[in-house]
Design a protein around this motif. Structure first.
Motif, PDB file in Angstrom:
ATOM      1  N   UNK A   1      10.035 -29.882-110.323  1.00  0.00           N
ATOM      2  CA  UNK A   1       9.766 -29.339-108.975  1.00  0.00           C
ATOM      3  C   UNK A   1      10.596 -28.073-108.731  1.00  0.00           C
ATOM      4  N   UNK A   2       9.940 -27.046-108.213  1.00  0.00           N
ATOM      5  CA  UNK A   2      10.686 -25.833-107.864  1.00  0.00           C
ATOM      6  C   UNK A   2      11.240 -26.027-106.451  1.00  0.00           C
ATOM      7  N   UNK A   3      12.542 -25.877-106.312  1.00  0.00           N
ATOM      8  CA  UNK A   3      13.163 -26.053-105.000  1.00  0.00           C
ATOM      9  C   UNK A   3      13.126 -24.743-104.218  1.00  0.00           C
ATOM     10  N   UNK A   4      12.894 -24.855-102.910  1.00  0.00           N
ATOM     11  CA  UNK A   4      12.909 -23.659-102.056  1.00  0.00           C
ATOM     12  C   UNK A   4      13.998 -23.716-100.987  1.00  0.00           C
ATOM     13  N   UNK A   5      14.311 -24.940-100.538  1.00  0.00           N
ATOM     14  CA  UNK A   5      15.275 -25.083 -99.434  1.00  0.00           C
ATOM     15  C   UNK A   5      16.635 -25.550 -99.920  1.00  0.00           C
ATOM     16  N   UNK A   6      16.711 -25.913-101.201  1.00  0.00           N
ATOM     17  CA  UNK A   6      18.007 -26.288-101.766  1.00  0.00           C
ATOM     18  C   UNK A   6      18.163 -25.568-103.108  1.00  0.00           C
ATOM     19  N   UNK A   7      19.405 -25.540-103.580  1.00  0.00           N
ATOM     20  CA  UNK A   7      19.673 -25.100-104.956  1.00  0.00           C
ATOM     21  C   UNK A   7      20.158 -26.320-105.719  1.00  0.00           C
ATOM     22  N   UNK A  22      20.424 -20.429 -95.289  1.00  0.00           N
ATOM     23  CA  UNK A  22      21.612 -19.893 -94.606  1.00  0.00           C
ATOM     24  C   UNK A  22      21.307 -19.222 -93.272  1.00  0.00           C
ATOM     25  N   UNK A  23      20.100 -18.614 -93.142  1.00  0.00           N
ATOM     26  CA  UNK A  23      19.778 -17.938 -91.875  1.00  0.00           C
ATOM     27  C   UNK A  23      19.725 -18.910 -90.702  1.00  0.00           C
ATOM     28  N   UNK A  24      19.441 -20.166 -90.986  1.00  0.00           N
ATOM     29  CA  UNK A  24      19.368 -21.192 -89.938  1.00  0.00           C
ATOM     30  C   UNK A  24      20.520 -22.185 -90.087  1.00  0.00           C
ATOM     31  N   UNK A  25      21.605 -21.728 -90.667  1.00  0.00           N
ATOM     32  CA  UNK A  25      22.780 -22.574 -90.908  1.00  0.00           C
ATOM     33  C   UNK A  25      22.389 -23.869 -91.622  1.00  0.00           C
ATOM     34  N   UNK A  59      27.346 -19.241 -94.131  1.00  0.00           N
ATOM     35  CA  UNK A  59      28.502 -19.505 -93.255  1.00  0.00           C
ATOM     36  C   UNK A  59      28.491 -20.895 -92.622  1.00  0.00           C
ATOM     37  N   UNK A  60      27.400 -21.640 -92.802  1.00  0.00           N
ATOM     38  CA  UNK A  60      27.342 -22.985 -92.225  1.00  0.00           C
ATOM     39  C   UNK A  60      27.147 -24.037 -93.301  1.00  0.00           C
ATOM     40  N   UNK A  61      27.528 -25.280 -92.981  1.00  0.00           N
ATOM     41  CA  UNK A  61      27.174 -26.379 -93.902  1.00  0.00           C
ATOM     42  C   UNK A  61      25.767 -26.855 -93.568  1.00  0.00           C
ATOM     43  N   UNK A  62      25.575 -27.310 -92.323  1.00  0.00           N
ATOM     44  CA  UNK A  62      24.248 -27.759 -91.895  1.00  0.00           C
ATOM     45  C   UNK A  62      24.260 -27.941 -90.385  1.00  0.00           C
ATOM     46  N   UNK A  63      23.263 -27.383 -89.712  1.00  0.00           N
ATOM     47  CA  UNK A  63      23.214 -27.461 -88.245  1.00  0.00           C
ATOM     48  C   UNK A  63      22.302 -28.587 -87.761  1.00  0.00           C
ATOM     49  N   UNK A  64      22.065 -29.565 -88.634  1.00  0.00           N
ATOM     50  CA  UNK A  64      21.263 -30.722 -88.212  1.00  0.00           C
ATOM     51  C   UNK A  64      19.776 -30.427 -88.292  1.00  0.00           C
ATOM     52  N   UNK A  65      19.024 -31.182 -87.546  1.00  0.00           N
ATOM     53  CA  UNK A  65      17.565 -31.005 -87.542  1.00  0.00           C
ATOM     54  C   UNK A  65      17.186 -29.576 -87.159  1.00  0.00           C
ATOM     55  N   UNK A  66      16.269 -28.972 -87.913  1.00  0.00           N
ATOM     56  CA  UNK A  66      15.708 -27.677 -87.512  1.00  0.00           C
ATOM     57  C   UNK A  66      14.788 -27.936 -86.331  1.00  0.00           C
ATOM     58  N   UNK A  67      15.245 -27.508 -85.170  1.00  0.00           N
ATOM     59  CA  UNK A  67      14.527 -27.835 -83.939  1.00  0.00           C
ATOM     60  C   UNK A  67      13.243 -27.025 -83.801  1.00  0.00           C
ATOM     61  N   UNK A  68      13.071 -26.046 -84.695  1.00  0.00           N
ATOM     62  CA  UNK A  68      11.835 -25.243 -84.663  1.00  0.00           C
ATOM     63  C   UNK A  68      10.906 -25.578 -85.832  1.00  0.00           C
ATOM     64  N   UNK A  69      11.234 -26.596 -86.599  1.00  0.00           N
ATOM     65  CA  UNK A  69      10.378 -26.954 -87.737  1.00  0.00           C
ATOM     66  C   UNK A  69       9.015 -27.423 -87.214  1.00  0.00           C
ATOM     67  N   UNK A  70       7.928 -26.794 -87.645  1.00  0.00           N
ATOM     68  CA  UNK A  70       6.609 -27.224 -87.160  1.00  0.00           C
ATOM     69  C   UNK A  70       6.303 -28.690 -87.472  1.00  0.00           C
ATOM     70  N   UNK A  71       6.977 -29.240 -88.486  1.00  0.00           N
ATOM     71  CA  UNK A  71       6.745 -30.659 -88.820  1.00  0.00           C
ATOM     72  C   UNK A  71       7.572 -31.610 -87.939  1.00  0.00           C
TER      73      UNK A  71
END
Ligand code: T3D
Length: 262
Positions: A1-7, A22-25, A59-71
């Motif tokens: 699987x090619x990863x897009x949101x993780x390395x 990173x743009x969305x922490x 600059x962030x580890x993780x900002x939790x749920x992406x509140x703008x995720x269409x899913x």
């Protein structure tokens, strides 16, 4: 699987998983969850991986749920339990059940589920500038991803309630003082410190560490009597391992042990 949101990188017994939005922490999308599940299942199957390092890009580890995720469920009849069942709870269970140690390097802000996923890992290091925020109450939600358990057990009810009801950031130094995390290092030193720790764990007696992790998890819900029996059973299992024989021989021969993880 090619990863897009993780390395995903793997070298010398360490699998490094980097949250990579990173743009969305590094906020969690459903797609990121699916990639994490694939990566963690791959690690679980691959016995050459003897330690895992989880961190975030930017600059962030993780900002939790992406509140703008269409899913992400939205609208008046949104079922916010559904993403927990489908995505967050399986992630916490995968991390907890993995029979390899998971190091979390909190490189920046860890908010909402991002904070609680960090706390679900086995050894948490944080950069001095990192912050932990139980951000849920700020948007009218309840702490999830196991946070009501980990926070309360690690920091106690007073601090868990303070964090969860006020939603104020706490610093990495406070998190350390409250027993939430293992170590704080200077920002620039975090990658090297976390890498060295993961490498050290990858050279450790993997099976014994897995059994230790299991015993410590069980301790949270058991009594001394049952735990004594469990420790006996786990020690019996550890005692049959190649690594125990090597550890004992190395001690008696006054040389460093070479553990193979078996
Ligand atoms: O079903 C369920 O229950 C779902 C599970 C929910 C679990 C949760 O995690 S709920 C909690 C969700 N998280 C939050 O509420 C935190 C939201 N973020 C923040 O409060 C702040 O971003 C931080 C305090 C974390 C950091 O603040 P700051 O000032 O350092 O950064 P910023 O400018 O706010 O954020 C940078 C960018 O990331 C920005 O985007 P832009 O404007 O540059 O395009 C911001 O909108 C974006 N971002 C940050 N967090 C999220 C996010 N985008 C979507 N979702 C986020 N959670």
């Amino acid at each position: 699987m090619a990863y897009e949101s993780i390395l995903f990188e793997q070298a010398e017994g360490v699998a490094t998983v980097t949250l990579n939005r990173p743009d969305k922490l590094n906020a969690f999308t459903a797609a990121m969850h699916r990639e994490l599940a694939v990566a963690l299942d791959r690690i679980a199957r691959d016995r050459t991986v003897r330690a895992v390092l989880l961190t975030g890009a930017g600059r962030g580890f993780c900002s939790g749920q992406d509140l703008a995720d269409p899913e992400f469920p939205s609208g008046a009849d949104a079922d916010l339990g559904a993403p927990l069942d489908a995505l967050y709870n399986p992630l916490v269970r995968r991390l907890r059940a993995l029979d390899r140690p998971v190091v979390c390097a909190v490189n920046g802000v860890a908010a909402g589920a991002g904070a609680n996923i960090a706390l679900a890992c086995d050894i948490v290091l944080a950069a001095r500038s990192a912050k932990f925020i139980q951000a849920f109450c700020r948007i009218g939600l309840v702490p999830d991803s196991g946070g009501t358990v980990t926070l309360t057990r690690l920091a106690g009810e007073a601090r868990a309630k303070g964090m969860a009801l006020l939603g104020e950031p706490i610093t990495a130094d406070q998190a350390l003082a409250w027993g939430l995390i293992w170590q704080v290092v200077e920002d620039a030193d975090l990658p090297a410190a976390a890498g060295a720790l993961a490498a050290r764990l990858a050279a450790a007696p993997t099976r014994a560490l897995a059994l230790t992790k299991r015993a410590i998890h069980a301790a949270a819900t058991t009594d001394m009597d049952a735990q004594l029996d469990l420790e006996r059973d786990l020690q019996r299992e550890a005692g049959q391992g190649t690594d125990y024989r090597e550890g004992l021989a190395a001690f008696l021969e006054k040389r460093p042990p070479v553990f193979t993880g078996r």
